[in-house]
Scaffold this active site. Structure first.
Site, PDB file in Angstrom:
ATOM      1  N   HIS A 104     -14.149  34.436  -1.730  1.00 52.75           N
ATOM      2  CA  HIS A 104     -15.255  35.367  -1.962  1.00 52.75           C
ATOM      3  C   HIS A 104     -14.712  36.785  -2.111  1.00 52.75           C
ATOM      4  O   HIS A 104     -13.674  37.128  -1.565  1.00 52.75           O
ATOM      5  CB  HIS A 104     -16.312  35.297  -0.858  1.00 52.75           C
ATOM      6  N   HIS A 106     -15.835  40.813  -1.747  1.00 49.93           N
ATOM      7  CA  HIS A 106     -16.780  41.782  -1.184  1.00 49.93           C
ATOM      8  C   HIS A 106     -16.883  42.954  -2.147  1.00 49.93           C
ATOM      9  O   HIS A 106     -15.859  43.520  -2.537  1.00 49.93           O
ATOM     10  CB  HIS A 106     -16.266  42.334   0.155  1.00 49.93           C
TER      11      HIS A 106
END
Length: 144
Positions: A104, A106
């Site tokens: 992932h 950010h």
């Protein structure tokens, strides 16, 4: 070091619809959601739909497509929050700061003179819903 992907991580559960999230963008490659412990207003996570533990094991084709979605969401964040800049974080394995073992990115809108908040504080759910709505409204159609 190669560790197997565990599909029962929280992002795997969100992708399968087992856990709710505030979605800001979704297509066949990626899902972008509000971070429930934001370090800045508008903190978003962009995750691939491919089962990938981190940057080191994601397929090159997915990574190429994913980073285009990261940029797409970043443009919407900048517009929605009138940000002076953006911070992009991505962590790999515990020594690299990774806590959830599904790749992932950010994305954090930033403003001059405003520091990041310390990690670990849950956001107000209503506020996250409002911010997600603002980001969706600022998101142009993806022309990847």
């Amino acid at each position: 070091m190669s560790v197997a992907y565990d599909p029962n991580n929280i992002f795997g559960k969100i992708l399968r619809g087992e856990i709710p999230s505030h979605k800001v963008y979704e297509d066949e490659v990626a899902l972008a959601i509000m971070d429930i412990m934001p370090r800045a207003e508008g903190h978003v996570l962009v995750i691939p739909k491919e089962d990938a533990r981190n940057l080191l094991d994601v397929s090159p084709a997915t990574l190429s497509d994913l980073i285009k979605r990261v940029q797409h969401v970043a443009k919407a964040l900048e517009k929605a929050f009138k940000a002076d800049g953006l911070t992009l974080h991505q962590f790999n394995e515990s020594a690299g700061g990774q806590v959830i073992y599904h790749l992932h990115f950010h994305l954090l809108p930033r403003w001059e003179g405003v520091p990041l908040r310390p990690p670990g504080t849950m956001a107000d759910d209503k506020k996250l819903a409002e911010q997600a709505k603002m980001i969706r409204a600022a998101t142009a159609p993806f022309a990847g």
